[in-house]
Motif scaffolding. Structure first.
Motif, PDB file in Angstrom:
ATOM      1  N   UNK A  59       0.210  10.080  -8.996  1.00 43.76           N
ATOM      2  CA  UNK A  59       0.355   8.799  -8.295  1.00 43.76           C
ATOM      3  C   UNK A  59       0.280   7.669  -9.315  1.00 43.76           C
ATOM      4  N   UNK A  60       1.444   7.177  -9.712  1.00 43.95           N
ATOM      5  CA  UNK A  60       1.521   6.212 -10.815  1.00 43.95           C
ATOM      6  C   UNK A  60       0.784   4.915 -10.524  1.00 43.95           C
ATOM      7  N   UNK A  61       0.616   4.577  -9.264  1.00 44.82           N
ATOM      8  CA  UNK A  61      -0.018   3.308  -8.917  1.00 44.82           C
ATOM      9  C   UNK A  61      -1.535   3.365  -8.993  1.00 44.82           C
ATOM     10  N   UNK A  62      -2.094   4.561  -9.094  1.00 41.22           N
ATOM     11  CA  UNK A  62      -3.546   4.704  -9.156  1.00 41.22           C
ATOM     12  C   UNK A  62      -4.042   4.671 -10.598  1.00 41.22           C
ATOM     13  N   UNK A  63      -5.137   3.998 -10.824  1.00 42.23           N
ATOM     14  CA  UNK A  63      -5.802   4.073 -12.127  1.00 42.23           C
ATOM     15  C   UNK A  63      -6.407   5.463 -12.264  1.00 42.23           C
ATOM     16  N   UNK A  64      -6.137   6.106 -13.392  1.00 38.56           N
ATOM     17  CA  UNK A  64      -6.594   7.472 -13.591  1.00 38.56           C
ATOM     18  C   UNK A  64      -7.928   7.492 -14.341  1.00 38.56           C
ATOM     19  N   UNK A  92     -14.673  20.176  -0.021  1.00 45.09           N
ATOM     20  CA  UNK A  92     -15.591  19.048   0.197  1.00 45.09           C
ATOM     21  C   UNK A  92     -14.870  17.747   0.548  1.00 45.09           C
ATOM     22  N   UNK A  93     -13.538  17.747   0.486  1.00 46.20           N
ATOM     23  CA  UNK A  93     -12.777  16.506   0.663  1.00 46.20           C
ATOM     24  C   UNK A  93     -11.921  16.612   1.920  1.00 46.20           C
ATOM     25  N   UNK A  94     -12.027  15.603   2.773  1.00 44.87           N
ATOM     26  CA  UNK A  94     -11.346  15.666   4.062  1.00 44.87           C
ATOM     27  C   UNK A  94      -9.865  15.322   3.916  1.00 44.87           C
ATOM     28  N   UNK A  95      -8.981  16.167   4.459  1.00 42.36           N
ATOM     29  CA  UNK A  95      -7.544  15.909   4.361  1.00 42.36           C
ATOM     30  C   UNK A  95      -7.089  14.902   5.407  1.00 42.36           C
ATOM     31  N   UNK A  96      -6.934  13.681   4.992  1.00 41.49           N
ATOM     32  CA  UNK A  96      -6.534  12.601   5.883  1.00 41.49           C
ATOM     33  C   UNK A  96      -5.461  11.789   5.165  1.00 41.49           C
ATOM     34  N   UNK A  97      -4.889  10.826   5.846  1.00 41.68           N
ATOM     35  CA  UNK A  97      -3.965   9.904   5.184  1.00 41.68           C
ATOM     36  C   UNK A  97      -4.765   8.752   4.600  1.00 41.68           C
ATOM     37  N   UNK A  98      -4.741   8.644   3.290  1.00 40.86           N
ATOM     38  CA  UNK A  98      -5.494   7.603   2.595  1.00 40.86           C
ATOM     39  C   UNK A  98      -4.522   6.561   2.057  1.00 40.86           C
ATOM     40  N   UNK A  99      -4.804   5.315   2.372  1.00 39.83           N
ATOM     41  CA  UNK A  99      -3.981   4.197   1.905  1.00 39.83           C
ATOM     42  C   UNK A  99      -4.597   3.617   0.630  1.00 39.83           C
ATOM     43  N   UNK A 100      -3.752   3.351  -0.330  1.00 45.66           N
ATOM     44  CA  UNK A 100      -4.251   2.779  -1.575  1.00 45.66           C
ATOM     45  C   UNK A 100      -3.239   1.769  -2.111  1.00 45.66           C
ATOM     46  N   UNK A 101      -3.681   0.965  -3.045  1.00 45.53           N
ATOM     47  CA  UNK A 101      -2.823  -0.046  -3.643  1.00 45.53           C
ATOM     48  C   UNK A 101      -3.098  -0.126  -5.132  1.00 45.53           C
ATOM     49  N   UNK A 102      -2.197  -0.762  -5.823  1.00 48.08           N
ATOM     50  CA  UNK A 102      -2.372  -0.970  -7.252  1.00 48.08           C
ATOM     51  C   UNK A 102      -3.710  -1.665  -7.494  1.00 48.08           C
ATOM     52  N   UNK A 157       0.830  -1.202   0.000  1.00 44.67           N
ATOM     53  CA  UNK A 157       0.000   0.000   0.000  1.00 44.67           C
ATOM     54  C   UNK A 157       0.866   1.254   0.000  1.00 44.67           C
ATOM     55  N   UNK A 158       0.254   2.361  -0.432  1.00 42.54           N
ATOM     56  CA  UNK A 158       0.907   3.670  -0.496  1.00 42.54           C
ATOM     57  C   UNK A 158       0.020   4.680   0.232  1.00 42.54           C
ATOM     58  N   UNK A 159       0.615   5.795   0.638  1.00 39.58           N
ATOM     59  CA  UNK A 159      -0.110   6.811   1.389  1.00 39.58           C
ATOM     60  C   UNK A 159      -0.248   8.105   0.596  1.00 39.58           C
ATOM     61  N   UNK A 160      -1.351   8.802   0.839  1.00 42.47           N
ATOM     62  CA  UNK A 160      -1.592  10.118   0.258  1.00 42.47           C
ATOM     63  C   UNK A 160      -2.198  10.978   1.359  1.00 42.47           C
ATOM     64  N   UNK A 161      -1.590  12.147   1.649  1.00 35.41           N
ATOM     65  CA  UNK A 161      -2.074  13.006   2.730  1.00 35.41           C
ATOM     66  C   UNK A 161      -2.233  14.435   2.223  1.00 35.41           C
ATOM     67  N   UNK A 162      -3.425  14.819   1.791  1.00 35.88           N
ATOM     68  CA  UNK A 162      -3.650  16.156   1.231  1.00 35.88           C
ATOM     69  C   UNK A 162      -4.018  17.217   2.267  1.00 35.88           C
TER      70      UNK A 162
END
Length: 335
Positions: free
Chosen positions: A130-135, A159-169, A110-115
């Motif tokens: 984020x190269x691992x995310x489908x665009x 409208x989007x909550x700034x949190x640490x979001x975990x994602x994967x390929x 998994x990878x992290x994104x924190x906006x």
């Protein structure tokens, strides 16, 4: 007859021994170590089933006996894992059974994104990078993205909550946006329910706008409620908020790091030196602390603040005090 029975018994014993030997040999091949010397990232593509993954691992030289794994589908189908799309970390000390467990437990990398504090434009740029995310939103306007999210006609900022979001390929940018949107809905509803009485805010959306101003004004946790208090008192007295981040947001991509006197006088919908009350939408993605400060401002009598240059602000009660602070922290600094 006795001799025939003896022969048949001998044959049966040999067959059983051979079967047991075959079984234990099969199990030993499943328990064999992987043929890798360094950590290896293995990617399971979309639509790949167990046998395809086994064949691919054998082709890459990760496993030596693909037949042993394929035999699971016939002799022990309950042990065949349902393989999830994604990346899996394979280590040199792993064995075949470990490999099956990694797939069974969906141990994807998994990878992290924190906006934190970002604008929606910045968040979209980060998602696109984020190269691992489908665009799925590339080339779409903000309005089209909101329509895909079921929020047609809503402005996306804030409208989007700034949190640490975990994602994967295998996940998409829309998956992150849906999570972030839903979380902001939940947090805003909870914060609004716990607001102070007699706030000069008429709706959760106005609280969201106020929180975005606080988010952009300070990164010092102890100042958020102070700044919220200044904004509250100015709104109550009919004073303009006069906060620089709204000027910057209204300038858009024209902002080059400096605000001129002409910028302060420019009549954009967001310039709180020109417009009365709050801007029409949020100007950033406020975090929980800013949302809580917006609905729980600190009591007091200050009406002004100016940046001191160290990440904090000088608060003043009167215009005279404020002008002195500006001379001290801004004009002297620029000389």
């Amino acid at each position: 007859m006795k001799r025939l029975l003896a022969v048949l018994l001998a044959v049966a014993l040999l067959a059983a021994a051979g079967g047991a030997g075959g079984y234990y040999y099969w199990q030993s091949r499943l328990d064999a170590p992987l043929s890798i010397e360094t950590p290896t990232l293995y990617k399971v593509p979309s639509g790949a089933g167990f046998n395809r993954v086994v064949n691919d691992l054998a082709t890459q030289g990760v496993i030596s006996d693909a037949w042993a794994f394929r035999l699971l589908t016939r002799l022990a189908p309950d042990e065949v894992p349902s393989i999830r799309v994604g990346e899996y970390q394979l280590l040199p000390d792993m064995h075949g059974r470990d490999l099956l467990a990694v797939f069974e437990n969906n141990e994807v990398v998994t990878y992290n994104l924190t906006p934190e504090g970002w604008t929606f434009r910045q968040m979209r740029a980060q998602l696109a990078a984020s190269a691992k995310l489908e665009q799925r939103t590339r080339g779409l306007s903000d309005a089209e993205v909101m329509t895909l999210l079921g929020r047609e006609g809503e402005h996306p900022e804030g409208r989007f909550f700034p949190d640490t979001y975990r994602y994967h390929l295998g996940m998409s940018d829309m998956d992150i946006l849906r999570q972030s949107l839903a979380k902001m809905d939940r947090v805003l509803e909870q914060v609004w329910a716990e607001r102070q009485d007699e706030l000069p805010l008429e709706s959760p959306y106005e609280a969201l706008i106020m929180a975005s101003l606080i988010e952009r004004e300070t990164g010092a946790p102890e100042e958020r409620r102070q700044i919220a208090g200044v904004f509250k008192r100015r709104l109550e007295r009919g004073m303009r908020l006069q906060t620089d981040p709204t000027v910057i947001y209204g300038m858009g991509e024209r902002y080059d790091g400096r605000i001129t006197y002409a910028d302060l006088r420019e009549a954009t919908p967001y310039n709180t030196y020109v417009i009365d009350a709050l801007p029409p939408t949020p100007i950033a993605m406020p975090g929980l602390a800013s949302l809580e400060a917006a609905v729980d401002p600190l009591p007091g009598d200050t009406l002004y603040f100016v940046a001191k240059g160290d990440g904090t602000h000088q608060f003043s009660r009167t215009l005279r005090e404020h002008n002195n602070a500006v001379n001290r922290y801004i004009r002297n600094r620029d000389n």
